[in-house]
Motif scaffolding. Structure first.
Motif, PDB file in Angstrom:
ATOM      1  N   ASP A 146     -16.294  64.677  77.095  1.00  0.00           N
ATOM      2  CA  ASP A 146     -16.352  64.913  78.399  1.00  0.00           C
ATOM      3  C   ASP A 146     -14.928  65.643  79.765  1.00  0.00           C
ATOM      4  O   ASP A 146     -15.158  64.201  79.755  1.00  0.00           O
ATOM      5  N   GLY A 147     -14.287  66.418  79.125  1.00  0.00           N
ATOM      6  CA  GLY A 147     -13.434  66.019  80.257  1.00  0.00           C
ATOM      7  C   GLY A 147     -13.352  67.668  80.665  1.00  0.00           C
ATOM      8  O   GLY A 147     -13.644  69.023  80.541  1.00  0.00           O
ATOM      9  N   ALA A 148     -12.451  68.074  81.266  1.00  0.00           N
ATOM     10  CA  ALA A 148     -11.973  68.963  82.073  1.00  0.00           C
ATOM     11  C   ALA A 148     -10.467  69.870  81.688  1.00  0.00           C
ATOM     12  O   ALA A 148      -9.353  68.730  81.126  1.00  0.00           O
ATOM     13  N   GLY A 149     -10.249  70.877  81.482  1.00  0.00           N
ATOM     14  CA  GLY A 149      -8.966  71.568  80.409  1.00  0.00           C
ATOM     15  C   GLY A 149      -8.261  70.866  79.749  1.00  0.00           C
ATOM     16  O   GLY A 149      -8.703  70.231  78.951  1.00  0.00           O
ATOM     17  N   CYS A 150      -6.719  71.104  80.336  1.00  0.00           N
ATOM     18  CA  CYS A 150      -5.724  70.410  79.258  1.00  0.00           C
ATOM     19  C   CYS A 150      -5.681  69.113  79.217  1.00  0.00           C
ATOM     20  O   CYS A 150      -5.142  68.469  79.022  1.00  0.00           O
ATOM     21  N   VAL A 151      -6.574  68.356  80.432  1.00  0.00           N
ATOM     22  CA  VAL A 151      -6.102  67.220  80.333  1.00  0.00           C
ATOM     23  C   VAL A 151      -6.473  65.885  79.183  1.00  0.00           C
ATOM     24  O   VAL A 151      -7.694  66.275  78.760  1.00  0.00           O
ATOM     25  N   ASP A 152      -5.677  64.766  79.153  1.00  0.00           N
ATOM     26  CA  ASP A 152      -5.441  64.311  77.449  1.00  0.00           C
ATOM     27  C   ASP A 152      -5.471  64.244  76.674  1.00  0.00           C
ATOM     28  O   ASP A 152      -6.382  64.574  75.840  1.00  0.00           O
ATOM     29  N   THR A 153      -5.277  65.771  76.907  1.00  0.00           N
ATOM     30  CA  THR A 153      -5.515  66.910  75.608  1.00  0.00           C
ATOM     31  C   THR A 153      -3.914  66.412  75.195  1.00  0.00           C
ATOM     32  O   THR A 153      -3.100  67.233  74.395  1.00  0.00           O
ATOM     33  N   ARG A 154      -4.180  66.224  73.216  1.00  0.00           N
ATOM     34  CA  ARG A 154      -2.849  66.903  72.355  1.00  0.00           C
ATOM     35  C   ARG A 154      -2.638  66.765  71.335  1.00  0.00           C
ATOM     36  O   ARG A 154      -3.901  67.749  70.933  1.00  0.00           O
ATOM     37  N   ILE A 155      -1.541  67.567  71.126  1.00  0.00           N
ATOM     38  CA  ILE A 155      -1.297  68.460  69.587  1.00  0.00           C
ATOM     39  C   ILE A 155      -1.068  67.155  68.628  1.00  0.00           C
ATOM     40  O   ILE A 155       0.037  66.769  68.584  1.00  0.00           O
ATOM     41  N   HIS A 156      -1.502  67.519  67.392  1.00  0.00           N
ATOM     42  CA  HIS A 156      -0.983  66.466  66.320  1.00  0.00           C
ATOM     43  C   HIS A 156      -1.563  67.539  65.150  1.00  0.00           C
ATOM     44  O   HIS A 156      -1.744  68.109  64.569  1.00  0.00           O
ATOM     45  N   HIS A 157       0.087  67.237  64.336  1.00  0.00           N
ATOM     46  CA  HIS A 157       1.120  67.857  63.041  1.00  0.00           C
ATOM     47  C   HIS A 157       0.114  67.359  61.964  1.00  0.00           C
ATOM     48  O   HIS A 157       0.341  67.731  60.867  1.00  0.00           O
ATOM     49  N   SER A 158      -0.924  66.220  61.972  1.00  0.00           N
ATOM     50  CA  SER A 158      -1.578  66.278  60.858  1.00  0.00           C
ATOM     51  C   SER A 158      -3.444  65.320  61.164  1.00  0.00           C
ATOM     52  O   SER A 158      -3.436  64.683  62.516  1.00  0.00           O
ATOM     53  N   ARG A 159      -4.057  65.368  60.463  1.00  0.00           N
ATOM     54  CA  ARG A 159      -5.819  66.002  61.240  1.00  0.00           C
ATOM     55  C   ARG A 159      -6.115  64.418  61.051  1.00  0.00           C
ATOM     56  O   ARG A 159      -7.548  63.828  62.302  1.00  0.00           O
ATOM     57  N   VAL A 160      -5.681  63.361  60.160  1.00  0.00           N
ATOM     58  CA  VAL A 160      -5.415  62.050  60.035  1.00  0.00           C
ATOM     59  C   VAL A 160      -4.556  61.895  61.548  1.00  0.00           C
ATOM     60  O   VAL A 160      -5.925  60.740  61.460  1.00  0.00           O
ATOM     61  N   ARG A 161      -3.888  62.016  61.578  1.00  0.00           N
ATOM     62  CA  ARG A 161      -3.185  60.825  63.399  1.00  0.00           C
ATOM     63  C   ARG A 161      -4.085  61.388  63.918  1.00  0.00           C
ATOM     64  O   ARG A 161      -4.644  60.502  64.986  1.00  0.00           O
ATOM     65  N   ALA A 162      -4.994  62.599  64.142  1.00  0.00           N
ATOM     66  CA  ALA A 162      -5.612  63.002  64.857  1.00  0.00           C
ATOM     67  C   ALA A 162      -7.006  62.547  65.450  1.00  0.00           C
ATOM     68  O   ALA A 162      -7.540  61.590  65.768  1.00  0.00           O
ATOM     69  N   LEU A 163      -7.465  62.362  64.207  1.00  0.00           N
ATOM     70  CA  LEU A 163      -8.610  61.174  63.877  1.00  0.00           C
ATOM     71  C   LEU A 163      -8.040  59.843  64.250  1.00  0.00           C
ATOM     72  O   LEU A 163      -9.265  58.890  65.097  1.00  0.00           O
ATOM     73  N   ASP A 164      -7.095  58.814  63.917  1.00  0.00           N
ATOM     74  CA  ASP A 164      -6.899  58.163  64.451  1.00  0.00           C
ATOM     75  C   ASP A 164      -6.836  57.726  66.187  1.00  0.00           C
ATOM     76  O   ASP A 164      -7.273  56.768  66.559  1.00  0.00           O
ATOM     77  N   GLU A 165      -5.825  58.796  66.411  1.00  0.00           N
ATOM     78  CA  GLU A 165      -6.388  59.095  67.909  1.00  0.00           C
ATOM     79  C   GLU A 165      -7.530  58.481  68.671  1.00  0.00           C
ATOM     80  O   GLU A 165      -7.714  57.898  69.388  1.00  0.00           O
ATOM     81  N   ALA A 166      -8.442  59.497  67.629  1.00  0.00           N
ATOM     82  CA  ALA A 166      -9.710  59.908  68.726  1.00  0.00           C
ATOM     83  C   ALA A 166     -10.495  58.271  68.528  1.00  0.00           C
ATOM     84  O   ALA A 166     -11.385  58.192  69.301  1.00  0.00           O
ATOM     85  N   ALA A 167     -10.879  58.092  66.713  1.00  0.00           N
ATOM     86  CA  ALA A 167     -11.172  56.721  66.702  1.00  0.00           C
ATOM     87  C   ALA A 167     -10.575  55.906  67.997  1.00  0.00           C
ATOM     88  O   ALA A 167     -11.164  54.531  68.264  1.00  0.00           O
ATOM     89  N   ALA A 168      -9.265  55.478  68.673  1.00  0.00           N
ATOM     90  CA  ALA A 168      -8.748  54.540  69.394  1.00  0.00           C
ATOM     91  C   ALA A 168      -9.262  54.911  70.604  1.00  0.00           C
ATOM     92  O   ALA A 168      -8.344  53.553  71.160  1.00  0.00           O
ATOM     93  N   ALA A 169      -9.317  55.719  70.786  1.00  0.00           N
ATOM     94  CA  ALA A 169      -9.523  56.016  72.040  1.00  0.00           C
ATOM     95  C   ALA A 169     -10.812  55.360  73.210  1.00  0.00           C
ATOM     96  O   ALA A 169     -11.857  54.360  72.555  1.00  0.00           O
ATOM     97  N   ALA A 170     -10.893  54.933  74.555  1.00  0.00           N
ATOM     98  CA  ALA A 170     -11.514  54.527  74.974  1.00  0.00           C
ATOM     99  C   ALA A 170     -13.374  54.750  75.337  1.00  0.00           C
ATOM    100  O   ALA A 170     -13.906  54.469  75.534  1.00  0.00           O
ATOM    101  N   GLN A 171     -12.757  56.513  75.064  1.00  0.00           N
ATOM    102  CA  GLN A 171     -13.826  57.522  75.619  1.00  0.00           C
ATOM    103  C   GLN A 171     -14.007  58.623  74.442  1.00  0.00           C
ATOM    104  O   GLN A 171     -13.247  58.940  73.452  1.00  0.00           O
TER     105      GLN A 171
END
Length: 320
Positions: free
Chosen positions: A162-187
């Motif tokens: 639930d956001g807009a544009g590129c705000v708080d959007t990050r690129i990862h070179h690993s799906r595992v790291r991407a999933l870890d960041e998503a799991a740790a996020a406050a939203q």
């Protein structure tokens, strides 16, 4: 005999909508005023609209000529202000963030009879990026979800659902790291494959007669060393609608319109033009964007007048 229509134009920042960071509000205010004033100018130029624009203490000068001004009362909530002004007008044209369900809430308060723009159901769907992609993929619209099992994918995107544009959007070179960041996020976050290709912002006019591509703009997207993305501006009219790429994008836009029939008026879609697979839908913006400014003049037509006329011909319907 033409009946003058009383229309209330509200843009969240210039209309005094609360922001947790007033410095950020001041930085974004010029964009809000650009949208508000362009909308008001087109309505006034149509010749049969009496226009009231929302203003506030944030706006120091430069109110649009010919428009009446409405200012919220001290301590008045944005939703209460919009509801109060809507009751005094025949229609309301609102620009506000989808975040937190605000735009959908305003659509509900105004009611479909007076609302100029996308239906409440369409706004609610497009507010959630993940839900939007799943809905569109189910209607055979190309989305990043089609790349999820592609072994060629080397990068993954994490962004607020639930956001807009590129705000708080990050690129990862690993799906595992991407999933870890998503799991740790406050939203709630969305994780999806990064789609290679040209990033585009497509302006649409959606009505009872279908979905029309007005302009195809190239987005400048930057990436910091830590993977965070930034939006660095647009190159307007980067792709001609009549070109092969433009026609492919028009077909995609028509698919989106059929999949979300509650899209009405001016809306935008973000697309990546993949070198092999063609246009891929990234997200839908169910409201006026800053690309609206100057578009009527560039096209030689009054888009606001067309939006009002379409509303009078066929009131918008919710998603089936």
């Amino acid at each position: 005999m033409t009946t003058t229509k009383r229309i209330f134009v509200y843009e969240y920042l210039s209309g005094g909508g609360p922001m947790p960071d007033e410095a950020a509000a001041a930085e974004l205010l010029p964009l809000g005023l650009t949208m508000r004033d362009a909308m008001a100018a087109d309505l006034l130029a149509s010749g049969d609209c009496a226009v009231t624009v929302a203003s506030s203490v944030r706006v120091r000068s430069g109110e649009p000529a010919g428009a009446a001004i409405a200012i919220p009362r001290a301590g008045e909530a944005a939703t209460d202000f919009v509801a109060r002004q809507t009751a005094l007008h025949d229609a309301a044209w609102i620009v506000a963030p989808e975040t937190g369900g605000l735009l959908a809430q305003m659509a509900r308060l105004v009611g479909p009879a007076r609302w100029l723009g996308c239906s409440e159901a369409a706004i609610a769907l497009c507010t959630g990026k993940g839900a939007t992609l799943r809905h569109l993929a189910a209607h055979e619209v190309p989305t990043p979800l089609a790349f999820a099992q592609d072994p060629a994918v080397r990068r993954w995107v994490v962004k607020p659902d639930d956001g807009a544009g590129c705000v708080d959007t990050r690129i990862h070179h690993s799906r595992v790291r991407a999933l870890d960041e998503a799991a740790a996020a406050a939203q709630p976050m969305t994780v999806e494959p990064w789609v290679d290709g040209e990033a585009l912002s497509v302006s649409l006019l959606c009505g009872a007669g279908g979905t029309e591509v007005l302009a195809i703009n190239r987005q400048r997207i930057g990436q910091r060393a830590d993977g965070l993305l930034s939006f660095d501006g647009l190159v307007l009219n980067a792709i001609a609608p009549g070109s092969a790429e433009g026609q492919a994008i028009a077909r995609l836009a028509a698919q989106v319109g059929r999949a979300i029939p509650g899209l009405r008026g001016f809306a935008g879609i973000d697309v990546v033009l993949h070198p092999q697979r063609g246009p891929v839908l990234i997200e839908v913006n169910p409201r006026v964007t800053v690309a609206y400014a100057g578009m009527s003049a560039a096209l030689g037509r009054n888009l606001a007048a067309e939006i009002v006329a379409d509303k009078l011909r066929a009131p918008q319907e919710a998603i089936a």
